[in-house]
Scaffold this motif. Structure first.
Motif, short mmCIF file in Angstrom:
data_model
loop_
_atom_site.label_atom_id
_atom_site.label_comp_id
_atom_site.label_asym_id
_atom_site.label_seq_id
_atom_site.Cartn_x
_atom_site.Cartn_y
_atom_site.Cartn_z
N LEU A 470 42.75 49.49 41.86
CA LEU A 470 42.57 48.31 42.26
C LEU A 470 43.90 47.44 42.44
O LEU A 470 44.50 47.33 41.32
CB LEU A 470 41.49 47.43 41.60
CG LEU A 470 41.26 45.66 42.00
CD1 LEU A 470 40.90 45.95 43.50
CD2 LEU A 470 40.48 45.33 41.15
N ASN A 471 44.23 46.89 43.78
CA ASN A 471 45.61 46.26 43.64
C ASN A 471 45.27 44.85 44.11
O ASN A 471 44.72 44.74 45.28
CB ASN A 471 46.36 47.00 44.74
CG ASN A 471 47.74 46.21 44.54
OD1 ASN A 471 48.15 45.45 44.36
ND2 ASN A 471 49.02 47.16 45.00
N LEU A 472 45.59 43.93 43.14
CA LEU A 472 45.38 42.65 43.32
C LEU A 472 46.72 41.69 43.26
O LEU A 472 46.58 40.52 43.04
CB LEU A 472 44.42 42.03 42.38
CG LEU A 472 42.78 42.16 42.57
CD1 LEU A 472 42.07 41.88 41.21
CD2 LEU A 472 42.20 41.49 43.68
N SER A 473 47.74 42.44 43.63
CA SER A 473 48.94 41.51 43.37
C SER A 473 48.98 40.48 44.36
O SER A 473 48.62 40.66 45.46
CB SER A 473 50.14 42.61 43.77
OG SER A 473 50.23 43.99 43.10
N GLY A 474 49.69 39.43 43.74
CA GLY A 474 49.71 38.24 44.32
C GLY A 474 48.60 37.30 44.75
O GLY A 474 48.64 36.33 45.56
N ALA A 475 47.33 37.81 44.29
CA ALA A 475 46.26 37.08 44.51
C ALA A 475 46.17 35.69 43.47
O ALA A 475 46.82 35.74 42.30
CB ALA A 475 44.82 37.99 43.88
N ARG A 476 45.38 34.94 43.89
CA ARG A 476 45.29 33.45 43.06
C ARG A 476 44.24 33.55 41.90
O ARG A 476 43.66 32.45 41.60
CB ARG A 476 45.03 32.49 44.00
CG ARG A 476 46.19 32.37 45.01
CD ARG A 476 46.00 31.46 45.99
NE ARG A 476 46.78 31.47 47.15
CZ ARG A 476 46.72 30.84 48.28
NH1 ARG A 476 45.80 30.25 48.61
NH2 ARG A 476 47.76 31.05 49.31
N ILE A 477 43.85 34.71 41.65
CA ILE A 477 42.61 35.08 40.43
C ILE A 477 43.11 34.54 39.32
O ILE A 477 44.15 34.03 38.96
CB ILE A 477 42.21 36.44 40.53
CG1 ILE A 477 43.46 37.35 39.91
CG2 ILE A 477 41.77 36.88 41.83
CD1 ILE A 477 42.86 38.70 39.54
N GLU A 478 41.87 34.03 38.42
CA GLU A 478 42.03 33.63 37.15
C GLU A 478 41.17 34.68 36.10
O GLU A 478 40.74 35.63 36.66
CB GLU A 478 41.66 32.43 36.93
CG GLU A 478 42.47 31.16 37.90
CD GLU A 478 41.95 29.80 37.60
OE1 GLU A 478 40.77 29.78 37.03
OE2 GLU A 478 42.46 28.83 38.27
N ILE A 497 48.15 43.88 38.99
CA ILE A 497 47.89 42.42 39.33
C ILE A 497 49.34 41.58 39.13
O ILE A 497 49.28 40.30 38.44
CB ILE A 497 46.90 41.83 38.09
CG1 ILE A 497 47.35 42.25 36.68
CG2 ILE A 497 45.10 42.16 38.38
CD1 ILE A 497 46.37 41.67 35.68
N GLN A 498 50.32 42.50 39.33
CA GLN A 498 51.51 41.65 39.44
C GLN A 498 51.50 40.42 40.06
O GLN A 498 50.69 40.34 41.30
CB GLN A 498 52.60 42.41 40.03
CG GLN A 498 52.71 43.00 41.17
CD GLN A 498 53.75 43.93 41.67
OE1 GLN A 498 54.89 43.65 41.37
NE2 GLN A 498 53.53 44.98 42.08
N ASN A 499 52.22 39.46 39.73
CA ASN A 499 52.56 38.04 40.56
C ASN A 499 51.15 37.56 40.68
O ASN A 499 50.92 36.61 41.53
CB ASN A 499 52.95 38.39 41.94
CG ASN A 499 54.46 38.91 41.96
OD1 ASN A 499 55.15 38.36 41.21
ND2 ASN A 499 54.64 39.87 42.66
N CYS A 500 50.07 37.83 39.65
CA CYS A 500 48.91 36.98 39.57
C CYS A 500 49.17 35.90 38.44
O CYS A 500 48.94 35.85 37.17
CB CYS A 500 47.93 37.77 39.41
SG CYS A 500 47.26 38.80 40.59
#
Length: 557
Positions: A470-478, A497-500
């Motif tokens: 799962l790649n979520l890089s740059g997402a605005r997730i918390e 989750i880099q850049n999250c």
């Protein structure tokens, strides 16, 4: 039947089916019997910096190793190759790619022991010289495959290639790409001396002339694969007209009757050239790569595909003359197609996706990045009941399609419900709600890339048991989204989750505790997570093999 009564040969067959990666590692931890069997069926080993501490133990444990990969290793190789040469292994393949230089003394010692070495990969090394080529040829006289492509500093010349070709009679495959000093002499020497030569690549070898290529083809008409690019030079003068293709080169391709793969990436070609390729390889051509090529037209590619209907892999990236109507006309010849790349074909809309999934029954992979996908075409006027479900498609790459929206994506995934890989990198029109619906429809999905989509919440309330990457890089997730991931995606092996910037140690800790199979975690630029906290994660989750810290440091377990 009890476990102890099940024949070892059957277990070996089952474990071989799992491959050489992480699944096999997990099986080895079940019991001593499985550990013993996996030791016998592991044939490849990848060396990281942290592996060196246990290398002697690994070499004595895996006695049937056939391949060792050093492409991820950053240390000195001389002593390590000495260890390997003394191990008693009979290796088939060694990968020395990305090394600062080739370890000459280590190769010499290895050559005295690994006389049956068949494949040597030395791509992207720091420097390559004639002396390296002579050592390779002298130490490994039975090589069948050699990759010396794209050295950072290439001093390899015709002298080294002539010596090498005269000593490697069994060579079947060679990649010379990026060695800018070699000329026609090297190419002709290889085709003359290496009588088993079937595959050759020489991208960015611009001292090799079109006349030289034509002569080499006529000398070795049994070639099954050839990869090179015709430089896009221009003649000075009004309009800066590109240099024409040598007619002798065009004519020579008719002699390649057994050609099954040709890669002309980033070349200046013509319809006449493509016609010659098709007339020669009509019954054999299975792979055609024309990405970033110029000066050919729809007529040329139509002729090739109408003549060569066994093509399985087709790459037409940046063929910007293609329209949905063009793809519809071509698709009737693509009954054997398994993979297509149409990225950068800026006129293609949703209709092309529907045409391909309907008319190409064997299609496994579709790449349509940076297209006009998301815009409705003629096919969109049909109702969903008119679309043909295609469970054969396993991978879809739709990255950088800024017009892609939820409605289009739902249609695509309804048709391709058997998807295992979906890449939506930088598709900013996709919402979290749509992603949840996609995961529900594509319940066997294993790899999902939704990096830089702008998604703020990752909300699912059902088990996604097959998801591994799962790649979520740059997402605005918390942290709330990480909590959901840890609950419903517990089988994850890689989480990026880099850049999250909004996740904290609390959310990361929950993932570590609940995702018991996690192997790799990327936390680069997660500024609310402390590096000192990350250092303790390896102990909290023994399965972890690699962590990238917020400051960008790689830790290996």
């Amino acid at each position: 039947m009890l476990l102890k009564d099940f024949p070892q040969e059957c277990w070996e067959s089952i474990f071989k089916f799992l491959g050489q990666g992480k699944d096999l590692e997990s099986v080895s931890m079940v019991c001593k019997k499985f550990l013993s069997i996996t030791n016998q069926v592991k044939f490849s080993l990848t060396i990281h910096d942290s592996t060196i501490l246990f290398l002697s133990r690994l070499l004595s444990r895996f006695l049937r190793l056939k391949a060792i990969d050093f492409s991820h290793f950053n240390g000195e190789l001389e002593d390590i190759l000495h260890q390997i040469s003394q191990s008693g292994l009979d290796l088939d393949l060694i990968n020395l790619s990305n090394q600062r230089t080739l370890p000459v003394d280590g190769l010499r010692e290895l050559g005295t022991k690994m006389i049956n070495l068949r494949v040597l990969i030395c791509s992207n090394v720091g420097s390559l010289r004639d002396s390296h080529l002579v050592v390779i040829a002298y130490c490994f006289p039975f090589l069948e495959e050699l990759d010396i492509s794209f050295p950072l500093d290439s001093q390899a010349s015709d002298f080294g290639l002539l010596r090498l070709s005269s000593m490697l009679e069994n060579l079947c495959k060679i990649d010379l790409s990026g060695n800018h000093l070699i000329t026609d002499k090297s190419l002709l020497s290889l085709c003359q001396n290496c009588r088993s030569l079937e595959e050759i690549s020489f991208f960015q070898c611009f001292k090799i002339s079109q006349d030289g290529i034509a002569s080499a083809i006529r000398m070795r008409p049994s070639l099954s694969s050839i990869s090179f690019n015709i430089e896009k030079k221009r003649i000075h003068g009004p309009g800066l007209t590109p240099l024409p293709i040598n007619l002798d080169l065009i004519d020579s391709f008719v002699s390649l009757k057994r050609l099954n793969a040709i890669d002309l990436s980033n070349s200046f070609i013509s319809d006449e050239f493509l016609i010659s390729v098709a007339d020669g390889a009509v019954n054999f051509l299975k792979k055609l790569v024309l990405q970033d090529c110029c000066n050919f037209t729809f007529s040329g590619i139509f002729y090739v595909l109408s003549k060569c209907q066994y093509v399985q892999s087709l790459d037409l990236r940046k063929a910007d003359f293609l329209t949905d109507q063009c793809i519809n006309k071509l698709s009737i010849f693509l009954i054997n197609l398994t993979s297509i790349n149409l990225s950068g074909c800026c006129q293609l809309t949703n209709s092309t996706f529907f045409i391909l999934t309907r008319n190409c029954p064997l299609l496994l992979e579709i790449k349509m990045e940076r297209t006009y996908i998301g815009v409705e075409g003629e096919e969109d006027s049909n109702s969903m009941s008119d679309f043909v479900v295609n469970r054969q498609v396993k991978a879809v790459h739709l990255g950088d399609n800024i017009l892609l929206n939820d409605a289009s994506l739902i249609k695509f995934t309804s048709i391709c419900a058997g998807l295992q890989l979906l890449d939506l990198n930088a598709c900013e029109g996709i919402t979290g709600e749509c992603v949840a619906e996609v995961m529900k429809r594509c319940y066997v999905i294993r790899h999902l890339n939704i990096a830089y989509t702008g998604i703020e919440k990752f909300e699912i309330n059902f088990e996604v048991s097959q998801l591994k990457v799962l790649n979520l890089s740059g997402a605005r997730i918390e942290d709330e989204s990480l909590s959901i991931i840890s609950k419903w995606c517990s089988g994850l092996m890689l989480l990026d989750i880099q850049n999250c910037w909004y996740v904290t140690a609390k959310g990361v800790r929950e993932v570590i505790e609940n995702c018991i199979a996690l192997k790799e975690l990327n936390l680069r630029n997660c500024s609310l997570v402390d590096d000192d906290f990350v250092c303790g994660l390896m102990h909290a989750r023994p399965s972890l093999r690699k962590i990238i810290t917020p400051s960008g440091v790689d830790f290996y377990g």
